[in-house]
Scaffold this motif. Sequence first.
Motif, mmCIF file in Angstrom:
data_model
loop_
_atom_site.group_PDB
_atom_site.id
_atom_site.type_symbol
_atom_site.label_atom_id
_atom_site.label_comp_id
_atom_site.label_asym_id
_atom_site.label_seq_id
_atom_site.Cartn_x
_atom_site.Cartn_y
_atom_site.Cartn_z
ATOM 1 N N HIS A 28 0.774 -1.353 -0.094
ATOM 2 C CA HIS A 28 -0.053 -0.105 0.005
ATOM 3 C C HIS A 28 0.879 1.069 -0.179
ATOM 4 C CE1 HIS A 28 0.744 -1.093 4.299
ATOM 5 N NE2 HIS A 28 0.705 0.174 4.360
ATOM 6 N N ASN A 29 2.017 1.397 0.572
ATOM 7 C CA ASN A 29 2.915 2.222 0.584
ATOM 8 C C ASN A 29 3.849 2.283 -0.629
ATOM 9 O OD1 ASN A 29 2.267 3.579 3.020
ATOM 10 N ND2 ASN A 29 3.215 2.196 3.960
ATOM 11 N N PRO A 32 2.192 2.512 -5.227
ATOM 12 C CA PRO A 32 2.155 3.837 -5.778
ATOM 13 C C PRO A 32 3.452 4.710 -5.970
ATOM 14 C CG PRO A 32 0.552 3.332 -3.752
ATOM 15 C CD PRO A 32 1.576 2.293 -3.677
ATOM 16 N N LYS A 33 4.277 4.325 -5.174
ATOM 17 C CA LYS A 33 5.554 5.198 -5.323
ATOM 18 C C LYS A 33 6.435 4.653 -6.580
ATOM 19 C CE LYS A 33 6.437 6.196 -0.407
ATOM 20 N NZ LYS A 33 7.079 5.912 0.725
ATOM 21 N N LYS A 40 -2.646 5.115 -8.360
ATOM 22 C CA LYS A 40 -2.605 6.216 -7.849
ATOM 23 C C LYS A 40 -2.557 6.127 -6.252
ATOM 24 C CE LYS A 40 -6.230 8.872 -9.147
ATOM 25 N NZ LYS A 40 -7.525 9.270 -9.530
ATOM 26 N N SER A 41 -3.258 4.922 -5.701
ATOM 27 C CA SER A 41 -3.220 4.782 -4.333
ATOM 28 C C SER A 41 -3.696 3.360 -3.990
ATOM 29 C CB SER A 41 -3.978 5.792 -3.513
ATOM 30 O OG SER A 41 -5.249 5.656 -3.997
ATOM 31 N N ASP A 43 -5.956 2.086 -0.599
ATOM 32 C CA ASP A 43 -6.404 2.344 0.756
ATOM 33 C C ASP A 43 -6.921 1.066 1.247
ATOM 34 O OD1 ASP A 43 -6.199 5.212 -0.089
ATOM 35 O OD2 ASP A 43 -7.710 4.990 -1.422
ATOM 36 N N ASN A 58 -6.599 2.280 -6.397
ATOM 37 C CA ASN A 58 -7.082 2.951 -7.305
ATOM 38 C C ASN A 58 -6.109 3.173 -8.405
ATOM 39 O OD1 ASN A 58 -9.575 3.554 -5.668
ATOM 40 N ND2 ASN A 58 -7.957 4.089 -4.241
#
Length: 160
Positions: A28-29, A32-33, A40-41, A43, A58
């Motif tokens: 989750h971290n 997206p990086k 995008k993300s 969550d 997302n």
Amino acid sequence: MGVIKVSQSFRTKVTPSRMFKALILDSHNLAPKLMFSSIKSIDFLQGNGEPGTIKQLNFTEASPFRYVKHRIDEIDEENFKCKYTLIEGDALMDKLVRITYDVKFEAYGFEGCVCKITSEYFTKENVEIKEEHIEHGKDRAIGMYEVVEAYLMAHPHAYN
């Protein structure tokens, strides 16, 4: 309802522990990086990573999909295994009820591992899935694993 089962595996030069932590526990971290052009993300909608947790991934506008939701069914941090289910999202293409993924990282050689993924595609009644759609999904999964492997190789102290 039909079920199509697909297995794949590939080798990495990163330990099972680091791959598991980066791809499963901290996706989750990290995702997206590293994959900012498509993700995008991620969550948490329910839970904090334990079985029953629901995460929503997302996608960016550049992706053909908007979002997917995954439910974590099993997680084994000692043996580097995880089972999760794609339960909702436009990636199901109105043809699938769900997709389950069984992921395992096994030691291979010195400081490497084999990533084994078994996917089960549960189709809706009287629906057939083309082999090219499954191959495309497999390619995207392998691509994500390769990006994370490259990151971990470039950052040897990350996720130790």
